[in-house]
Design a protein around this motif. Structure first.
Motif, short mmCIF file in Angstrom:
data_model
loop_
_atom_site.label_atom_id
_atom_site.label_comp_id
_atom_site.label_asym_id
_atom_site.label_seq_id
_atom_site.Cartn_x
_atom_site.Cartn_y
_atom_site.Cartn_z
N ALA A 31 48.91 62.86 -0.21
CA ALA A 31 50.31 62.72 -0.84
C ALA A 31 51.50 62.57 0.58
O ALA A 31 51.25 64.65 0.63
CB ALA A 31 50.68 63.24 -2.12
N LYS A 32 51.84 62.45 0.62
CA LYS A 32 53.43 62.86 1.35
C LYS A 32 54.23 63.62 1.50
O LYS A 32 54.64 64.37 0.13
CB LYS A 32 53.93 61.14 2.33
CG LYS A 32 54.80 60.69 0.55
CD LYS A 32 55.72 59.20 1.57
CE LYS A 32 55.75 58.37 0.38
NZ LYS A 32 56.50 57.65 1.05
N PRO A 33 54.27 64.03 2.38
CA PRO A 33 55.85 65.81 1.39
C PRO A 33 56.42 65.30 0.27
O PRO A 33 57.46 64.02 0.71
CB PRO A 33 56.48 65.54 3.95
CG PRO A 33 55.63 65.35 3.84
CD PRO A 33 54.98 64.33 3.78
N GLY A 34 57.02 66.00 0.02
CA GLY A 34 58.27 66.21 -1.46
C GLY A 34 57.53 65.61 -2.77
O GLY A 34 58.04 64.91 -3.36
N MET A 35 56.47 66.02 -2.28
CA MET A 35 55.38 64.80 -3.86
C MET A 35 55.02 66.18 -4.61
O MET A 35 55.06 66.04 -6.12
CB MET A 35 54.26 64.43 -3.26
CG MET A 35 54.54 62.97 -2.73
SD MET A 35 55.15 61.61 -3.52
CE MET A 35 53.18 60.44 -4.37
N VAL A 87 47.79 60.13 -3.88
CA VAL A 87 48.86 59.40 -4.63
C VAL A 87 49.91 58.90 -3.97
O VAL A 87 50.24 59.24 -2.93
CB VAL A 87 49.12 60.94 -5.80
CG1 VAL A 87 49.92 60.73 -6.64
CG2 VAL A 87 48.16 61.42 -6.09
N THR A 88 50.19 58.00 -4.23
CA THR A 88 51.39 57.42 -3.94
C THR A 88 52.52 57.56 -4.55
O THR A 88 52.63 57.83 -6.30
CB THR A 88 51.52 55.56 -3.74
OG1 THR A 88 51.46 55.49 -5.69
CG2 THR A 88 50.13 55.24 -3.13
N ALA A 89 53.66 57.21 -3.87
CA ALA A 89 54.81 57.92 -3.95
C ALA A 89 55.36 57.00 -5.76
O ALA A 89 54.76 56.10 -5.69
CB ALA A 89 55.83 57.24 -3.33
N PRO A 90 56.71 57.56 -6.58
CA PRO A 90 56.39 57.19 -7.76
C PRO A 90 57.21 56.04 -7.97
O PRO A 90 58.07 55.73 -6.38
CB PRO A 90 57.00 58.43 -8.97
CG PRO A 90 57.43 59.22 -7.71
CD PRO A 90 56.68 58.82 -6.84
N GLU A 98 60.46 55.18 -12.12
CA GLU A 98 59.82 56.47 -13.04
C GLU A 98 60.91 57.65 -11.93
O GLU A 98 60.96 58.65 -13.02
CB GLU A 98 58.54 56.61 -11.79
CG GLU A 98 57.15 56.48 -12.85
CD GLU A 98 56.44 55.98 -12.30
OE1 GLU A 98 55.38 56.59 -12.56
OE2 GLU A 98 55.96 55.47 -10.89
N ILE A 99 61.33 57.99 -11.15
CA ILE A 99 61.81 58.75 -10.32
C ILE A 99 63.51 59.13 -10.86
O ILE A 99 63.96 59.87 -11.00
CB ILE A 99 62.06 58.70 -8.60
CG1 ILE A 99 60.89 58.09 -7.70
CG2 ILE A 99 63.46 59.45 -7.93
CD1 ILE A 99 61.47 57.51 -6.85
N THR A 100 63.97 57.99 -11.70
CA THR A 100 65.50 58.15 -12.07
C THR A 100 65.33 58.71 -13.50
O THR A 100 65.62 59.46 -13.41
CB THR A 100 65.59 56.30 -12.46
OG1 THR A 100 66.02 55.76 -11.19
CG2 THR A 100 66.82 56.32 -13.03
#
Ligand SMILES: [Zn+2]
Length: 295
Positions: free
Chosen positions: A29-33, A159-162, A166-168
């Motif tokens: 997963a990329k950073p910040g997840m 795991v891909t970014a939401p 979803e973030i909201t």
């Protein structure tokens, strides 16, 4: 647990309950997840003697030791630099002992893509012939950077970014914050990066960057003072500029302005590569780019 990890957690813990969990799990997963928090939670859950609803009970001896960070069957390699062959060897020696407490042993290797080639090779044998009830949890931000020999012996879980929605809702529930779509895009939809930018670094986040650009446009700020403020984040700033130009390009009213934005965007891309070079004056590059882009 962060909502975007729940499905994966469920899948892995169900496999564990069915005794069919792969011994080497790669979490990409990329950073910040929040993959750091995720693997540590997963380790707690795997080591717990009486998980409830696939989650650590928090009360057994294993959970108490995990909470005190003194679990004898849990090993962690988390280096800010490269992971050396010695670190891997040391951990593997410990793994060969019988589990002292749980039936299971867990080795977490964070930033597994920073293993040296020798370190990766030292790990290979364990990946091929794991000791009983041993689980290796590896995290990576960029799966491409992992050696193919390691990659092929792990179960890959990306795991891909939401989504923006979803973030909201996550930001609203956990931080009572609202966020615009361009802010999410600026932080590549990585929820923890967005939250940090909003709450901890308001002075130097994307919104502040946009405000300063607005001030330049109105003649209230000079590109030199802009560069003075932002030069330490020069690379990120140029990336943000590119994003803005791309979106202008997409919304351009005619071909001529579309071409213009493409041109400027290409110029910014080249300058972005320049700021990576040692000894380059980032202030100068930044003020030069701002002058050109805002002209
Ligand atoms: Zn427990």
């Amino acid at each position: 647990m962060y909502p975007w990890f729940i499905a994966l957690h469920h899948k892995l813990m169900r496999s564990a309950a069915a005794q069919s969990l792969h011994h080497a799990l790669l979490i990409n997963a990329k950073p910040g997840m929040g993959k750091h928090e995720f693997v540590h939670t997963l380790a707690n859950d795997l080591l717990c003697h009486a998980p409830f609803n696939l989650t650590a009970c928090g009360q057994c001896q294993s959970c108490l030791l995990n909470n005190a960070h003194t679990h004898p069957d849990r090993y962690v390699i988390a280096s800010d630099k490269q992971i050396s062959v010695n670190e891997i060897r040391e951990a593997l020696v410990k793994l060969q002992d019988h589990a002292q407490l749980s039936q299971r042993k867990v080795l977490i290797i964070e930033h597994a893509d920073t293993m040296t080639e020798a370190a990766a090779n030292a790990l290979l044998k364990t990946l091929e012939e794991p000791t009983d009830n041993t689980y290796l949890l590896l995290t990576v931000s960029d799966i491409q950077r992992l050696l193919p020999t390691i990659l092929s012996r792990c179960e890959k879980n990306s795991v891909t970014a939401p989504s923006a929605a979803e973030i909201t809702s996550w930001l609203h529930e956990t931080h009572q914050q609202t966020v615009a779509e361009d802010m999410m895009r600026a932080y590549q939809y990585a929820p923890l990066s967005i939250a940090t930018a909003l709450l901890e670094t308001p002075e130097t986040n994307y919104l502040s960057f946009k405000q300063d650009l607005g001030a330049i446009k109105k003649g209230q700020m000079h590109s030199v003072s802009f560069a003075q403020k932002w030069h330490q984040q020069a690379y990120q700033c140029l990336g943000w500029l590119q994003l803005m130009l791309q979106s202008k390009c997409l919304n351009a009213p005619d071909d001529a302005s579309r071409l213009h934005y493409l041109d400027v965007s290409e110029f910014v891309r080249i300058e972005m590569q320049r700021v990576h070079h040692q000894g380059i004056n980032k202030r100068l590059v930044l003020s030069h780019v701002i002058d050109k882009v805002m002209s």
